[in-house]
Design a protein around this motif. Sequence first.
Motif, PDB file in Angstrom:
ATOM      1  N   GLU A  20      32.771  34.159  37.458  1.00 52.84           N
ATOM      2  CA  GLU A  20      34.028  34.522  36.791  1.00 52.84           C
ATOM      3  C   GLU A  20      34.429  35.956  37.121  1.00 52.84           C
ATOM      4  N   GLU A  21      33.463  36.870  37.120  1.00 50.25           N
ATOM      5  CA  GLU A  21      33.765  38.264  37.453  1.00 50.25           C
ATOM      6  C   GLU A  21      34.254  38.393  38.892  1.00 50.25           C
ATOM      7  N   ALA A  22      33.610  37.670  39.812  1.00 51.41           N
ATOM      8  CA  ALA A  22      34.025  37.711  41.224  1.00 51.41           C
ATOM      9  C   ALA A  22      35.435  37.155  41.383  1.00 51.41           C
ATOM     10  N   ARG A  23      35.710  36.040  40.696  1.00 53.28           N
ATOM     11  CA  ARG A  23      37.038  35.437  40.767  1.00 53.28           C
ATOM     12  C   ARG A  23      38.100  36.395  40.225  1.00 53.28           C
ATOM     13  N   ALA A  24      37.790  37.077  39.118  1.00 54.07           N
ATOM     14  CA  ALA A  24      38.728  38.029  38.524  1.00 54.07           C
ATOM     15  C   ALA A  24      38.988  39.190  39.480  1.00 54.07           C
TER      16      ALA A  24
END
Length: 103
Positions: A20-24
């Motif tokens: 999720e952090e990478a996608r954000a």
Amino acid sequence: MSTIGGLKKMVASAVVRGVEEARARIFGHILNPTGQRSPHKILRKKMIGEKVSQWYPYDIKGDDPLVMARQEQERLSKLEMLKRRGKGPPKKGQGKRASKRSK
């Protein structure tokens, strides 16, 4: 056995959080894991003030004092004409509301 299941859940949640952090980061989103209200959605929108101000034509009245003086002169002459016909504004305290109260 229960520690292995708990460990799997912990690792899985860490992997999901990392994804999720990478996608954000990649897509420029704001990460909000707690789900609290945030003004980000409103701040993300384009400002509309500039578009609205472009819609209206430029007003010359603010710049030119001669235009304002002419309008004021027209207003005063119209008021004088109304007064001569008896249609001007009443004196202070003698209007419609005052006449209703005195009855």
